[in-house]
Design an enzyme around this catalytic site. Sequence first.
Site, PDB file in Angstrom:
ATOM      1  NE  ARG A  18      -2.046  -2.092   3.267  1.00  0.00           N
ATOM      2  CZ  ARG A  18      -2.392  -2.413   4.501  1.00  0.00           C
ATOM      3  NH1 ARG A  18      -3.502  -1.912   5.016  1.00  0.00           N
ATOM      4  NH2 ARG A  18      -1.651  -3.222   5.237  1.00  0.00           N
ATOM      5  CB  SER A 381      32.126  41.958  -3.778  1.00  0.00           C
ATOM      6  OG  SER A 381      31.807  42.380  -2.496  1.00  0.00           O
ATOM      7  CB  ALA A 399      35.870  43.997  -5.870  1.00  0.00           C
TER       8      ALA A 399
HETATM    9  C1  UD1 Z   1      -2.105  -5.510  11.118  1.00  0.00           C
HETATM   10  C2  UD1 Z   1      -3.120  -6.404  11.849  1.00  0.00           C
HETATM   11  C3  UD1 Z   1      -4.380  -5.574  12.084  1.00  0.00           C
HETATM   12  C4  UD1 Z   1      -4.043  -4.335  12.878  1.00  0.00           C
HETATM   13  C5  UD1 Z   1      -2.925  -3.516  12.204  1.00  0.00           C
HETATM   14  C6  UD1 Z   1      -2.430  -2.428  13.141  1.00  0.00           C
HETATM   15  C7  UD1 Z   1      -2.730  -8.700  11.101  1.00  0.00           C
HETATM   16  C8  UD1 Z   1      -3.231  -9.834  10.271  1.00  0.00           C
HETATM   17  N1  UD1 Z   1      -3.428  -7.557  11.054  1.00  0.00           N
HETATM   18  O1  UD1 Z   1      -2.692  -5.189   9.871  1.00  0.00           O
HETATM   19  O2  UD1 Z   1      -5.326  -6.349  12.809  1.00  0.00           O
HETATM   20  O3  UD1 Z   1      -5.205  -3.526  13.030  1.00  0.00           O
HETATM   21  O4  UD1 Z   1      -1.815  -4.366  11.895  1.00  0.00           O
HETATM   22  O5  UD1 Z   1      -1.499  -1.591  12.521  1.00  0.00           O
HETATM   23  O6  UD1 Z   1      -1.768  -8.865  11.818  1.00  0.00           O
HETATM   24  N2  UD1 Z   1       4.665  -8.406   8.182  1.00  0.00           N
HETATM   25  C9  UD1 Z   1       5.584  -9.418   8.169  1.00  0.00           C
HETATM   26  N3  UD1 Z   1       5.374 -10.491   7.353  1.00  0.00           N
HETATM   27  C10 UD1 Z   1       4.276 -10.580   6.561  1.00  0.00           C
HETATM   28  C11 UD1 Z   1       3.317  -9.539   6.598  1.00  0.00           C
HETATM   29  C12 UD1 Z   1       3.541  -8.473   7.426  1.00  0.00           C
HETATM   30  O7  UD1 Z   1       6.598  -9.373   8.878  1.00  0.00           O
HETATM   31  O8  UD1 Z   1       4.157 -11.578   5.843  1.00  0.00           O
HETATM   32  C13 UD1 Z   1       4.945  -7.214   9.007  1.00  0.00           C
HETATM   33  C14 UD1 Z   1       4.962  -5.946   8.177  1.00  0.00           C
HETATM   34  O9  UD1 Z   1       6.283  -5.662   7.727  1.00  0.00           O
HETATM   35  C15 UD1 Z   1       4.433  -4.898   9.142  1.00  0.00           C
HETATM   36  C16 UD1 Z   1       3.597  -5.699  10.146  1.00  0.00           C
HETATM   37  O10 UD1 Z   1       3.908  -7.069   9.938  1.00  0.00           O
HETATM   38  O11 UD1 Z   1       5.475  -4.251   9.832  1.00  0.00           O
HETATM   39  C17 UD1 Z   1       2.117  -5.491   9.923  1.00  0.00           C
HETATM   40  O12 UD1 Z   1       1.794  -5.817   8.605  1.00  0.00           O
HETATM   41  P1  UD1 Z   1       0.733  -4.967   7.789  1.00  0.00           P
HETATM   42  O13 UD1 Z   1       0.623  -5.558   6.431  1.00  0.00           O
HETATM   43  O14 UD1 Z   1       1.011  -3.534   7.896  1.00  0.00           O
HETATM   44  O15 UD1 Z   1      -0.582  -5.341   8.604  1.00  0.00           O
HETATM   45  P2  UD1 Z   1      -1.884  -4.456   8.669  1.00  0.00           P
HETATM   46  O16 UD1 Z   1      -2.696  -4.697   7.463  1.00  0.00           O
HETATM   47  O17 UD1 Z   1      -1.571  -3.071   9.031  1.00  0.00           O
HETATM   48 MG    MG Z   2       0.149  -2.015   9.075  1.00  0.00          MG
END
Ligand code: UD1
Ligand code: MG
Length: 434
Positions: A18, A381, A399
Amino acid sequence: MNNDKISIVILAAGQGSRMKSPKAKVLHTISGKPMLYHIIKSSLEISDDITVVVAHQKEAVIEQISSFFNNINFVVQDAKNFPGTGGAMKNVSIKHEKILVLNGDMPLITAQALEGFLDSTSDIVMSVFDLQNPDGYGRVVIENGQVQKIVEQKDASLDEIKITTVNAGIYAFSKAVIEKYIPLLSNDNEQKEYYLTDVISMARADRLRISPLLVDEHTFKGVNSKKDLSDSEIIMQDKIKTKLMNEGVIMQLPSTIYIEEGVTFEGECIVENGCRITGNSLIVNSHVKAGSVIEDSIVKNSDVGPMAHLRPASYIEDTHIGNFVEVKKSSLKGVKAGHLSYIGDAQVDEGTNIGAGVITCNYDGIKKHKTIIGKNVFVGSDSQLIAPITLEDDVMIAAGTTVRSGKIESGSLAVSTAKFKTIKDFYYKFFSKK
Ligand code: UD1
Ligand code: MG
């Protein structure tokens, strides 16, 4: 709960699609440092066992984070076979009995906020907040005062999507909970991912104790888009500047000032509106005037600007830098450079005056060269100093002079301009007016 018995796992392996960026999400910067840096810094205040889970652009993430910290464990997620925040936990080995799991996209988190998770004796403490617009967050389903489950937005029913209590993305688990439920996660959902959040409903079914911890939206804000990034930047900047003002820095219209995380001030300093100060700059007893930019430089007992630009590795002491002066990788002590100059790769000593429009020509098209200017030199200058060049103490440059490479000895005047003359009626002849 004893703090050194806490392991912290930071999930930083996701792609961050995103963000619409070629750069890994956790490496996007807030106040000059990667988001992940800020989270690790806060985590280190409460734990000595920090694990960062990486996968997407793992080399870049490990390299950048290792340039700041040398005591972090990295674990690689098998993101192909086990995508999602639950998948990220699969390869993690846990040292202590309690474990805090943090999403890597929460740069505003503080050690104080993390400590709030450590008091409880519940099996799970999970962070929640209420939002007018819960878009993007997992919804927390609570029935009879008990957390039942977390439903991701993409999986939510029409009723669930209206819930405004959301999962903030930080959890404290007992080691037993992680060891039992992570292997049981499935990817039977809209995104075909292994959700860490599904641990909640499984633990609930087994009647474990789950405590929701109401947290503040600003500190726990997750960054998923570039708009979130800029919103978080505003909050972080406000924190940095408020702290600096509390420590004694005067700021005029602080909302227009940008100051990075590594900048320090000492003594009485004034920063006027519209300034940008970055890197590890140190400002001591100085006045930074409107619209100036200072990058990774030291400024002591000096005034800079308005509209001046100190580029990295400049050292300014007891010096006046006026408007439209650019300094790069130079040291100026006891100098006046009041207007419209470029001073690069130079060393300028006490009592020297750099006139308006003076330029150190430091680049010959292939290499950079140094300019050394001694004490009490008067550079007139609109002069160009073609480096490598040395102006000894007590030199005058007339200058408009172009000073060629070499050395001008003490006491000398250097002049390169043609002898001045006036040609009578030239104007009228040139324009055929008479
Ligand atoms: C996640 C939560 C959501 C919460 C939100 C808060 C889950 C399924 N959902 O959603 O409930 O409201 O955070 O901010 O957990 N990451 C990994 N490996 C992966 C996918 C993600 O390490 O395969 C890490 C990402 O780098 C990130 C974090 O996990 O730092 C959260 O992932 P993100 O995709 O941002 O989750 P959200 O959709 O925000
Ligand atoms: Mg997130």
